[in-house]
Design a protein around this motif. Structure first.
Motif, PDB file in Angstrom:
ATOM      1  N   SER A 126     106.223 -65.001  -9.651  1.00 58.35           N
ATOM      2  CA  SER A 126     107.566 -65.183  -9.300  1.00 58.35           C
ATOM      3  C   SER A 126     108.497 -64.220 -10.163  1.00 58.35           C
ATOM      4  N   PHE A 127     108.157 -64.043 -11.596  1.00 63.01           N
ATOM      5  CA  PHE A 127     109.031 -63.250 -12.524  1.00 63.01           C
ATOM      6  C   PHE A 127     108.772 -61.796 -12.126  1.00 63.01           C
ATOM      7  N   ASN A 203      92.724 -59.802 -10.980  1.00 67.86           N
ATOM      8  CA  ASN A 203      94.154 -60.192 -10.463  1.00 67.86           C
ATOM      9  C   ASN A 203      94.998 -60.826 -11.586  1.00 67.86           C
ATOM     10  N   ILE A 204      94.442 -61.775 -12.383  1.00 68.68           N
ATOM     11  CA  ILE A 204      95.271 -62.289 -13.123  1.00 68.68           C
ATOM     12  C   ILE A 204      95.881 -61.185 -14.238  1.00 68.68           C
ATOM     13  N   ILE A 205      94.573 -60.300 -14.781  1.00 73.37           N
ATOM     14  CA  ILE A 205      94.933 -59.227 -15.895  1.00 73.37           C
ATOM     15  C   ILE A 205      95.781 -58.422 -15.087  1.00 73.37           C
ATOM     16  N   GLU A 206      95.749 -57.728 -14.163  1.00 72.40           N
ATOM     17  CA  GLU A 206      96.756 -57.142 -13.371  1.00 72.40           C
ATOM     18  C   GLU A 206      98.323 -57.362 -13.357  1.00 72.40           C
ATOM     19  N   TYR A 207      98.403 -58.754 -13.100  1.00 75.97           N
ATOM     20  CA  TYR A 207      99.763 -59.263 -13.265  1.00 75.97           C
ATOM     21  C   TYR A 207     100.308 -58.970 -14.797  1.00 75.97           C
ATOM     22  N   PHE A 208      99.366 -59.387 -15.794  1.00 80.69           N
ATOM     23  CA  PHE A 208      99.876 -59.385 -16.983  1.00 80.69           C
ATOM     24  C   PHE A 208     100.036 -57.833 -17.464  1.00 80.69           C
ATOM     25  N   GLU A 212     103.358 -56.362 -19.079  1.00 80.20           N
ATOM     26  CA  GLU A 212     103.194 -55.305 -20.225  1.00 80.20           C
ATOM     27  C   GLU A 212     104.098 -54.196 -19.911  1.00 80.20           C
ATOM     28  N   ASP A 213     103.920 -53.598 -18.973  1.00 80.74           N
ATOM     29  CA  ASP A 213     104.850 -52.210 -18.358  1.00 80.74           C
ATOM     30  C   ASP A 213     106.178 -52.909 -18.404  1.00 80.74           C
ATOM     31  N   ILE A 214     106.847 -53.746 -18.069  1.00 80.01           N
ATOM     32  CA  ILE A 214     107.990 -54.242 -17.741  1.00 80.01           C
ATOM     33  C   ILE A 214     108.556 -54.381 -19.154  1.00 80.01           C
ATOM     34  N   ILE A 215     107.987 -55.070 -20.247  1.00 76.71           N
ATOM     35  CA  ILE A 215     108.350 -55.080 -21.558  1.00 76.71           C
ATOM     36  C   ILE A 215     108.506 -53.878 -22.260  1.00 76.71           C
TER      37      ILE A 215
END
Length: 252
Positions: A126-127, A203-208, A212-215
């Motif tokens: 969602s974020f 898939n979980i890692i991909e979202y993290f 990371e890129d956003i941060i």
């Protein structure tokens, strides 16, 4: 009034979680039986292709439309070939049962992964979706606002999100891995089970990775210290969660 709102929120959350669990169960049920069916038909060197004959009335529809719009007197000429258009066409469609089975199996696995991802890290997806929507608006409008000016993306809010995600993963991953083992706990399904679990983890890692890129792209050094996100620690946490639950199952 506040307690009623809180109760309604809890009921909605529980209802959503129950719906996702039902989707995961139904998808795994299909996956299991598709695997069984594939195992049963694989030894047979047979052609599972069939030819399905269908009647196409599309030209008749066009002919009737022309009859209504032009009138009967103008349709009897050789150029119009009205009777030719009024004849339905017989068409052959070749169906391959093996290919159809593989397609249905692939779609069932995709549905399970999507449901599991929403159940485990729905708050993160969602974020990320909100951030991507905000970036799209910024690009179209030509504005140059900072992401951290958005209330949902403040550093403290993101730190709270990470704390919540750790709790969510700790609570939801074990039951989901147990569910996968329940439906695919057969010797001939070991490789398939490992692939599904690895796909879920990837898939979980991909979202993290997206987080990371956003941060890195939108937060200052001070904000990063507040958020305190480490991809290496996240990977270690996921390794522990997946390995410990798989080991616990194998020891039962």
């Amino acid at each position: 009034m506040i307690p009623k709102v809180n109760n309604l929120s809890t009921i909605t959350t529980n209802s959503s979680a129950t719906s996702l669990q039902q989707q995961m169960n139904s998808s795994l049920f299909l996956i299991r039986h598709f695997f069984i069916l594939r195992e049963e038909i694989t030894p047979f060197d047979s052609d599972f292709k069939i030819v399905e004959k269908t009647i196409d009335f599309y030209q008749m529809k066009n002919a009737i439309s022309r009859l209504i719009s032009v009138g009967a007197s103008n349709l009897w000429s050789r150029e119009n070939n009205f009777f030719g258009f009024m004849t339905p066409k017989l068409r052959d469609n070749q169906l391959d049962s093996k290919l159809a089975l593989e397609k249905e199996l692939r779609q069932a696995i995709e549905r399970f992964i999507l449901s599991a991802i929403q159940h485990i890290i729905g708050n993160l997806t969602s974020f990320v979706t909100k951030v991507e929507a905000w970036q799209s608006v910024q690009l179209k409008s030509g504005l140059n606002l900072k992401l951290t000016t958005q209330s949902f993306a403040e550093a403290n809010k993101l730190k709270e999100l990470l704390t919540l995600l750790e709790s969510d993963m700790t609570q939801t991953l074990p039951p989901i891995i147990q569910l996968i083992n329940l439906y695919l706990n057969y010797t001939q399904f070991i490789m398939h089970k490992k692939q599904i679990i690895q796909t879920l983890k990837d898939n979980i890692i991909e979202y993290f990775r997206k987080l990371e890129d956003i941060i890195k792209g939108h937060y200052s050094l001070e904000d990063c210290q507040i958020i305190n996100f480490s991809m290496d620690k996240l990977l270690m946490f996921l390794d522990q969660q997946f390995q410990s639950n798989l080991l616990n199952k194998s020891n039962e």
